[in-house]
Each structure stands twice: as C-alpha cells, then as structure tokens.
Design a protein around this motif. Structure first.
Motif, PDB file in Angstrom:
ATOM      1  N   ALA A 122      40.878  -9.716 -10.798  1.00  0.00           N
ATOM      2  CA  ALA A 122      40.893  -9.439 -12.233  1.00  0.00           C
ATOM      3  C   ALA A 122      41.495 -10.637 -12.954  1.00  0.00           C
ATOM      4  N   ASP A 123      40.743 -11.198 -13.914  1.00  0.00           N
ATOM      5  CA  ASP A 123      41.281 -12.345 -14.657  1.00  0.00           C
ATOM      6  C   ASP A 123      41.840 -11.954 -16.020  1.00  0.00           C
ATOM      7  N   PHE A 124      41.529 -10.730 -16.504  1.00  0.00           N
ATOM      8  CA  PHE A 124      42.060 -10.214 -17.760  1.00  0.00           C
ATOM      9  C   PHE A 124      41.807 -11.162 -18.935  1.00  0.00           C
ATOM     10  N   VAL A 125      40.634 -11.762 -18.978  1.00  0.00           N
ATOM     11  CA  VAL A 125      40.324 -12.638 -20.100  1.00  0.00           C
ATOM     12  C   VAL A 125      39.739 -11.818 -21.239  1.00  0.00           C
ATOM     13  N   ASP A 126      40.002 -12.258 -22.441  1.00  0.00           N
ATOM     14  CA  ASP A 126      39.414 -11.657 -23.631  1.00  0.00           C
ATOM     15  C   ASP A 126      37.915 -11.950 -23.631  1.00  0.00           C
ATOM     16  N   ILE A 127      37.124 -11.040 -24.212  1.00  0.00           N
ATOM     17  CA  ILE A 127      35.679 -11.233 -24.199  1.00  0.00           C
ATOM     18  C   ILE A 127      35.279 -12.512 -24.922  1.00  0.00           C
ATOM     19  N   PHE A 128      36.073 -12.953 -25.900  1.00  0.00           N
ATOM     20  CA  PHE A 128      35.749 -14.208 -26.571  1.00  0.00           C
ATOM     21  C   PHE A 128      36.001 -15.411 -25.668  1.00  0.00           C
ATOM     22  N   GLU A 129      36.913 -15.280 -24.722  1.00  0.00           N
ATOM     23  CA  GLU A 129      37.062 -16.326 -23.714  1.00  0.00           C
ATOM     24  C   GLU A 129      35.837 -16.370 -22.806  1.00  0.00           C
ATOM     25  N   VAL A 130      35.337 -15.211 -22.436  1.00  0.00           N
ATOM     26  CA  VAL A 130      34.129 -15.166 -21.618  1.00  0.00           C
ATOM     27  C   VAL A 130      32.975 -15.837 -22.357  1.00  0.00           C
ATOM     28  N   ARG A 131      32.924 -15.650 -23.668  1.00  0.00           N
ATOM     29  CA  ARG A 131      31.863 -16.243 -24.478  1.00  0.00           C
ATOM     30  C   ARG A 131      32.064 -17.733 -24.702  1.00  0.00           C
ATOM     31  N   GLY A 132      33.225 -18.283 -24.301  1.00  0.00           N
ATOM     32  CA  GLY A 132      33.397 -19.727 -24.372  1.00  0.00           C
ATOM     33  C   GLY A 132      34.521 -20.211 -25.251  1.00  0.00           C
ATOM     34  N   THR A 133      35.234 -19.323 -25.939  1.00  0.00           N
ATOM     35  CA  THR A 133      36.344 -19.758 -26.782  1.00  0.00           C
ATOM     36  C   THR A 133      37.519 -20.183 -25.901  1.00  0.00           C
ATOM     37  N   ARG A 134      38.046 -21.357 -26.151  1.00  0.00           N
ATOM     38  CA  ARG A 134      39.179 -21.858 -25.371  1.00  0.00           C
ATOM     39  C   ARG A 134      40.493 -21.534 -26.082  1.00  0.00           C
ATOM     40  N   ARG A 135      41.485 -21.152 -25.280  1.00  0.00           N
ATOM     41  CA  ARG A 135      42.801 -20.814 -25.813  1.00  0.00           C
ATOM     42  C   ARG A 135      43.814 -21.855 -25.360  1.00  0.00           C
ATOM     43  N   SER A 136      44.764 -22.151 -26.228  1.00  0.00           N
ATOM     44  CA  SER A 136      45.782 -23.142 -25.860  1.00  0.00           C
ATOM     45  C   SER A 136      46.777 -22.567 -24.866  1.00  0.00           C
ATOM     46  N   ARG A 137      46.956 -21.264 -24.880  1.00  0.00           N
ATOM     47  CA  ARG A 137      47.842 -20.638 -23.898  1.00  0.00           C
ATOM     48  C   ARG A 137      47.435 -19.185 -23.706  1.00  0.00           C
ATOM     49  N   ARG A 138      47.815 -18.645 -22.591  1.00  0.00           N
ATOM     50  CA  ARG A 138      47.497 -17.260 -22.237  1.00  0.00           C
ATOM     51  C   ARG A 138      48.776 -16.558 -21.788  1.00  0.00           C
ATOM     52  N   GLY A 139      48.650 -15.267 -21.564  1.00  0.00           N
ATOM     53  CA  GLY A 139      49.765 -14.501 -21.029  1.00  0.00           C
ATOM     54  C   GLY A 139      49.957 -14.761 -19.543  1.00  0.00           C
ATOM     55  N   THR A 140      50.592 -13.807 -18.859  1.00  0.00           N
ATOM     56  CA  THR A 140      50.994 -13.999 -17.471  1.00  0.00           C
ATOM     57  C   THR A 140      50.278 -13.013 -16.563  1.00  0.00           C
ATOM     58  N   LEU A 141      49.598 -13.547 -15.548  1.00  0.00           N
ATOM     59  CA  LEU A 141      49.063 -12.685 -14.491  1.00  0.00           C
ATOM     60  C   LEU A 141      50.215 -12.222 -13.616  1.00  0.00           C
ATOM     61  N   LEU A 142      50.327 -10.923 -13.424  1.00  0.00           N
ATOM     62  CA  LEU A 142      51.417 -10.375 -12.621  1.00  0.00           C
ATOM     63  C   LEU A 142      51.055 -10.379 -11.148  1.00  0.00           C
ATOM     64  N   ASP A 143      52.069 -10.415 -10.303  1.00  0.00           N
ATOM     65  CA  ASP A 143      51.815 -10.341  -8.866  1.00  0.00           C
ATOM     66  C   ASP A 143      51.207  -8.990  -8.525  1.00  0.00           C
ATOM     67  N   PRO A 144      50.201  -8.967  -7.657  1.00  0.00           N
ATOM     68  CA  PRO A 144      49.602  -7.681  -7.275  1.00  0.00           C
ATOM     69  C   PRO A 144      50.646  -6.753  -6.646  1.00  0.00           C
ATOM     70  N   VAL A 145      50.470  -5.469  -6.927  1.00  0.00           N
ATOM     71  CA  VAL A 145      51.323  -4.445  -6.328  1.00  0.00           C
ATOM     72  C   VAL A 145      50.444  -3.600  -5.420  1.00  0.00           C
ATOM     73  N   VAL A 146      50.814  -3.538  -4.130  1.00  0.00           N
ATOM     74  CA  VAL A 146      50.048  -2.768  -3.157  1.00  0.00           C
ATOM     75  C   VAL A 146      50.955  -1.682  -2.610  1.00  0.00           C
ATOM     76  N   GLU A 147      50.546  -0.422  -2.810  1.00  0.00           N
ATOM     77  CA  GLU A 147      51.356   0.685  -2.319  1.00  0.00           C
ATOM     78  C   GLU A 147      50.479   1.926  -2.192  1.00  0.00           C
ATOM     79  N   GLY A 148      50.735   2.695  -1.181  1.00  0.00           N
ATOM     80  CA  GLY A 148      50.046   3.962  -1.008  1.00  0.00           C
ATOM     81  C   GLY A 148      48.549   3.855  -0.909  1.00  0.00           C
ATOM     82  N   GLY A 149      48.039   2.775  -0.360  1.00  0.00           N
ATOM     83  CA  GLY A 149      46.595   2.624  -0.190  1.00  0.00           C
ATOM     84  C   GLY A 149      45.855   2.193  -1.434  1.00  0.00           C
TER      85      GLY A 149
END
Length: 751
Positions: free
Chosen positions: A174-201
């Motif tokens: 999951a990259d969690f990009v905004d749909i306008f980023e998918v369409r090609g809009t470039r952002r000067s900064r983005r938020g933070t991707l969190l470390d995956p959490v694996v628990e209970g299957g």
C-alpha cells in the motif's frame, strides 16, 4: 516489501535478484516487472461501491506498472497499490475474466501451468518433485466491494487424478498516494508510511498523512495463512482428486479506526445485491428484439447503478472510474437529464446535493461566487491540505444554468411541485448568478475567466487547455462565451419561467420568458456563421467569433436556442464526412487546424456529446439524423470490452471489419457515457413524459432497422404506471401497444 514499484529502466548494477518468476523479479525490497511480462497487459476490470473503487487487471491482480492506475481506492486515497497472486511459484494461467452483468462481482477463472509440488522442492530450491500437469487445478477468484472492504473468495479445485500439494501466495503493498498523485501531480513532501503490524494472522499497513489523518489497510484471510508479513502471505493447498478448498481474503480500508467491521463473503454479496435491487426498483426497464442492443442497455443500467452513491439528498452518479469517482456538477446533471424519462429519482438526488453545496460567498481560490453550482468535490489528503483547489471547486461555467434546466425538466417529468417549491431559493440564486456574475461585461452572454491560477483554464465541458481557439489555431483570449453555454442559459430561463408560473410567481415567469427570447435573438446575431453552416464555437474576450466547426453547436439544438431554419443546416454540417466518423460525431471537424483524432477534445468522439446532439436533432424533427447517431454508437458498443461505451474513443474514420480506436486513458465506466443509450433511444422515439399531466407523448417515433421492437416496463407517470411495446412496421411507422396501465395514464402519439 512495503512498496513494490515498476522499474522501467530495470535494476541497477548493485542490486541482486533474489526472486524471479513469470516476469516478476524481486530485488531486495522492491519488485521489477519486465515489460515483456503478461503482467504488462492493460485491460482493466473496475468495481465501485460507495466511496470505494478498485481497478484490477484481468487476473484480479493489481500491478504496480504501466499507467500505474490499478489499485483499491477509498475516499480519494489508494489503499492498496499491489496485489499479485501466485500458484506455487508461478502466475496462474488466465481462462476467463468478466464483470457480472450487474457490476457487483469480478469473476476470474484461472488454471495452473506445469508446476512442481512444494513438498518435493529441496532447501536449495532445486526441483526434485513430480510436475502437476497444466490444467489440473481450477482457481475461481470472485471479488466485490462493500462499505470500504474488498472481499475476495479464492476457490481451488483439483480436477487431476492425483493428490496435489502446493501453495497460493499473495504479494501486496500500500503506497497511500492521493489520486492526484496517481494522475501525475508531484508533491514536495508526503506523510509517513508506518511500519507494518502483523498480528493474529492479519497484516496492517498504515500511513500518517500531513492532514493528521492515519489511514489503514488491513489484510486478513480465512482460514489463517501459513505465513503472513507486511507484504506477503502464503496459503497451503493440499487437494485429493475432485476435492475443493476455499479461502476468503478481506482488504479493509479505513481512516482512524484500523478495524472496520467485516462480513462473510456471502453476506457482503447479499448486501451488494440488495442495494442494486433497491436502485433498480426506482427505474423503468427497457429491452428489445435485439440481444446485442439488450446487452448494451443492461451494461449501461449496471454502470449507472454502480456509479451511483447514496448521499443524504438521494442517489448521485459519480462521474467515472478511475479519475473522476466523485461528485461533479456538470456530469451529474447531464447524466440525470439522459436518464430522466426512466429514472427521475436520480435527478432529484442530483438537484438536492447541488443545492446543498451551492456557493454562498466569493472565494477566488475556489472560483466560487454566490449562487454558483459546484464543479466538483474531492476528498483525500491533498484536497484537505489545499494542495489542489478541488475540495470544493466551482470552476465550471455551465453547471449553474444546467442545474436550473434540470430542475425545470424534473418538474415536467414528475409534477413534484413541493420539491421544486423547496428548491426555488436555490434556483433563484442560480439565476441571479447568471445575470450578476456569469455575464461579466454586461453584453448579455455568459462567459468565463478563471480567478485562480490553479483552477481550470477552460471551464466548459471541453476543459482541455487547447479546446477553445480561432480558425488559425490561436487560443481564444478570455473572457470566453461558449455557444452551448448560451443554449444552457436559454433552456434555464425558459424552464425557470415555467417553474415560476406553477409556483404562482407570474411576474417573475414573464420576466424570465422575455429574457430567454431576447437571448435567443441576440445569440443568432452574434454566433451564426452562414458560410460555415454552424454556430461559432465561442466569442473571445474581444467578442470575435471562433470560426470553428465543432460538436458544441449540436448542444445548441438540444437546448432549443437555435433558429428553426438553421437546425437542418447544423445537422448537415455535423453529419458530413468531416465530422461524422461512422461511429459518431467528432468533437471537432476534421478540416479544422487543431483536429487530431487522438486528442481528448479536438477530434475524439464522446458518447454523451453525441446523445445530446441526437436529442437536438429530434427536437427539430430531424429523426433520421438522430438514428444515424444511435446506429453508429450501437455498432461501436459491439466492439468494446463488456459492451461498455467508454468516456471517449478516437475519431479515426470507420474502417470495414474493425472497431473504433480506443483512447488509452478513457474512464470506463463513465456515468454520462453509460446513460447515452437511454437519451439516444428517447431521441429516436420522440419520447416525453409529462408527470403533471399523467401523459406519455411520442412525437414522430421511429426505430432503426436493427430494432423491430422495444418494450418499456414499469414506467411511472404521475401516480400511475404503464408497460408499453413499440413495434416498427415495414413502412417505418412505429405502433405503440399498451400492455398494462395502472392509474390515469394517457398515451399520446404525434405522427
């Protein structure tokens, strides 16, 4: 692996391949997908429900390559950017792939290539076991969306003669990009991707946005996987001959709460089916003697119902997937107009929502002015932060008069005067916007000029930057008065006059009728180009006409602003070989300097544009011309995937034995393209429903040669309902048989 990506240039020299199969090469923490791989196929499958939509490939996978639009999106953000299924160590072989006719479920049939049983593969990865013969296993993959969750059921059956032990594996990210980023809009900064959490299957992937919202994608499977981490899960499969096993995968999208409630696959499917049934109950049903035409109609029904989202004021058709899956004023209004005769509830929902979001202040950065109707509304991180102006954006010149036109058409269709009484303050404010803000220089025409540099440069339905120009190709300078917009204003004022009359506002009714008549006279003098046989595309800021032959002139017929004597001349121009490709009418005449059949607005073919033009032909009694358009688009529908007309296709001339050339990034489904078949049929039949008079009226009805019969069932007219059969006779005459009539419904036929 948290974020697989396409590497068009391949891996760098210091990267070492750790996994390579079927065109997927894994390098450290990323994937490189070979361009020659079957994964590069670009035929997509689309699902939508509520605020969630998904774009898959034919396998039901999500590939991080190509145009990069595939994924699962929720509330303007992509929550899953990769999902690739493997059987053993190989990608399965595709047998078939289709969206069911009601658009609720993607069904994919797969089988195995020659594979090696995993229990006989040694620790070094050398193949020591017995091959499982190709075609021994059937993998049936069913996918649906419901309330922010993607439900996928994967069933595997062994049709071989020996026990098979292998694995199913899914790689995801999951990259969690905004749909306008998918369409090609470039952002000067983005938020933070969190470390995956694996628990209970299950695995949770998260992103903390700059807007302060934490978005989650939760992936779970039942029965529990043999292995799961932040980018991969594996399921063990052991099947005796004839045995079947099933796994249920859920991909949940949420903001704030990482654990939305889940249903069983069967229950989610039942909820989705019931939601579609509720929508279907509100619409009349149409079928015909031609099965191919029925397939087009049924797909169009399903596309409209899929695009509809339930908003507080009623159903609203989102514009299109993937780029426009949200509320658009213009698109919603035109879709509602196309469907009005058989599905008036859609118009009511559109009017209610647009009234609730009508601008009440001047906000230049949103192109907002008091009384103006919404262009589009967006969710997502970039809209919330103001990085794009489209959270609520009002930069369309035509949504406001179209809103009033739809209100008048809805009243005639339904006779729902109490609703129009409640809506009248919004209608009156829209009319005052037309006079006070729409006519910027007081010349009697409505024109546009954006108020924010981040807004749309062109604000009509052809909103490409190069869509309005002079005969030499030079750009028209703003403020720009489009020809079709003057038609929309004429229809708005003429229609609003009728509303005012029914509300007892006789003085206002007379005023609006006089304004409409004056506009029509003024329009003829300023826009008619006798030597070109059409209306000017626009007037520029210096009031010079853009002497360009375009499809815009056809909308002037649809609204009734065109002079009676000029309508057949416009039709002849639009149906000439330069404008009519054989599939439909081009947005731009082929002789114009900016003509390009592969452009978005300067030579392509748009189904909704053609439908409005056909209705204009019918309005002026040019029924044979309307049939040519209907026939061309019907023929085109038989060549496109799922018989689903896309947003647009290229304007190349029709060639024997081949279909239309597709436009590579067209939305499919697109609401107003889906609704075009109903407007085209209405045009051919000269059909008009007058709910306040309990009357269905057919004016000079005709049917094309490929339709000998059309049946309309459960058509609501005032307080009554009626079933009708229309039959084409050898002399082109169309007869109307009343099969069922409940209530005081009158059928009127003008021949």
């Amino acid at each position: 692996m948290r974020e697989p990506c396409s590497r068009p240039d391949g891996p760098s020299d210091d990267e070492v391949a750790t996994h390579a199969v079927d065109g997927i090469i894994r390098f450290k923490n990323r994937y490189y997908i070979q361009a020659s791989s079957a994964l590069a196929d670009d035929r997509n499958r689309v699902l939508k429900q509520g605020e969630t939509f998904a774009v898959f490939d034919q396998y039901g996978d999500i590939k991080p390559i190509g145009l990069h639009e595939e994924g699962i999106y929720h509330e303007g953000t992509r929550h899953l950017s990769a999902l690739i299924l493997r059987l053993g160590r190989c990608r399965p072989m595709l047998l078939s792939s289709t969206i069911k006719e009601d658009n609720a479920v993607l069904e994919v049939d797969l089988t195995n290539p020659d594979i090696v049983s995993t229990e006989d593969t040694n620790r070094n990865g050398d193949d020591q076991g017995v091959e499982v013969t190709r075609g021994s296993l059937h993998v049936f993959r069913r996918t649906l969306l419901w309330e922010g969750v993607c439900y996928q059921r994967i069933s595997v059956r062994n049709y071989g003669l020996m026990t098979v032990e292998t694995s199913l594996a899914l790689d995801f990210s999951a990259d969690f990009v905004d749909i306008f980023e998918v369409r090609g809009t470039r952002r000067s900064r983005r938020g933070t991707l969190l470390d995956p959490v694996v628990e209970g299957g299950l695995a949770r992937l998260g992103y903390r946005g700059l807007d302060g919202v934490t978005r989650w994608t939760t992936i779970a499977v039942r029965p529990a996987p043999a292995h799961i981490d932040g980018g991969h899960l594996e399921l063990q499969v052991k099947l005796s001959p004839g045995e079947e096993t099933t796994f249920d995968l859920t991909i949940s999208c949420s903001s704030g709460d990482p654990s939305p409630p889940l249903l069983r696959f069967e229950d989610a499917l039942g909820e989705a089916d019931r939601a579609i049934d509720r929508l279907r109950r509100d619409a009349a049903r149409v079928d015909s003697s031609n099965e191919a035409f029925n397939h087009w109609i049924n797909r169009s029904y399903a596309d409209i119902f899929m695009m509809v989202s339930p908003l507080p004021g009623g159903p609203y058709p989102y514009a299109g997937v993937p780029w426009f899956s949200t509320t658009f004023g213009r698109d919603g209004i035109i879709t509602a107009l196309e469907c009005l005769w058989l599905y008036p509830e859609l118009a009511r929902g559109v009017l209610a929502f647009l009234a609730s979001t009508q601008a009440d202040a001047e906000i230049p950065e949103q192109d907002a002015e008091p009384g103006k109707i919404l262009h589009e509304a967006r969710g997502g991180e970039m809209a919330a932060l103001g990085e794009i102006p489209f959270g609520r954006y009002y930069g369309s010149i035509d949504s406001t008069p179209l809103f009033v036109w739809l209100a008048a058409a809805y009243l005639e269709r339904t006779g729902d005067l109490p609703f129009l009484q409640s809506l009248w303050p919004n209608i009156d404010r829209a009319l005052r916007w037309i006079d006070d803000f729409g006519d910027r220089d007081g010349d009697g025409f409505v024109e546009y000029q954006r108020r924010t540099p981040n807004g749309l440069e062109q604000q009509g339905w052809k909103d490409s930057h190069d869509s309005v120009f002079h005969a030499d190709g030079s750009a028209a300078e703003p403020p720009i008065a489009l020809c079709e917009v003057q038609g929309y204003v004429y229809a708005a004022k003429f229609g609003a006059s009728g509303i005012a009359q029914q509300l007892g506002l006789s003085g206002r009714a007379v005023e609006l009728a006089e304004q409409a008549k004056a506009l029509r006279d003024r329009f003829e003098r300023a826009f008619w180009l006798d030597d070109l046989g059409t209306y000017a595309l626009a007037l520029d800021g210096r009031k010079r006409p853009c002497r360009v032959r375009s499809s815009n002139a056809g909308h002037c017929l649809a609204t009734g602003i065109a002079a009676e004597a000029h309508a057949p001349i416009v039709a002849e121009t639009l149906l000439s070989d330069r404008s009519f490709s054989g599939w439909g009418i081009r947005t731009l005449d082929a002789a114009e300097v900016r003509y390009n059949p592969m452009s978005y607005h300067n030579g392509s073919i748009w189904p909704h544009d053609n439908a409005m033009i056909a209705q204009g032909f019918a309005r002026y009694g040019l029924r044979d011309a309307a049939l040519r358009v209907l026939t061309g688009l019907f023929d085109a529908s038989m060549f496109v995937d799922l018989q689903r007309l896309p947003e647009l296709f290229c304007g190349f001339p029709r060639r024997p034995g081949t279909g239309p050339t597709l436009y590579p990034v067209a939305c499919a489904p697109q609401a107003w393209a889906a609704a075009s078949v109903f407007a085209l049929l209405q045009a051919a039949l000269g059909l008009r429903v007058k709910g306040h008079r309990n009357q269905v009226r057919f004016r000079y009805p005709i049917l094309p040669e490929f339709l000998s019969q059309v049946r309309i069932r459960d058509l609501r007219v005032g307080q009554g309902r009626v079933d009708l059969i229309l039959r084409r006779h050898h002399d082109q005459d169309v007869g109307v048989d009343i099969v069922r009539k409940d209530g005081p419904v009158e059928i009127a036929i003008v021949k």
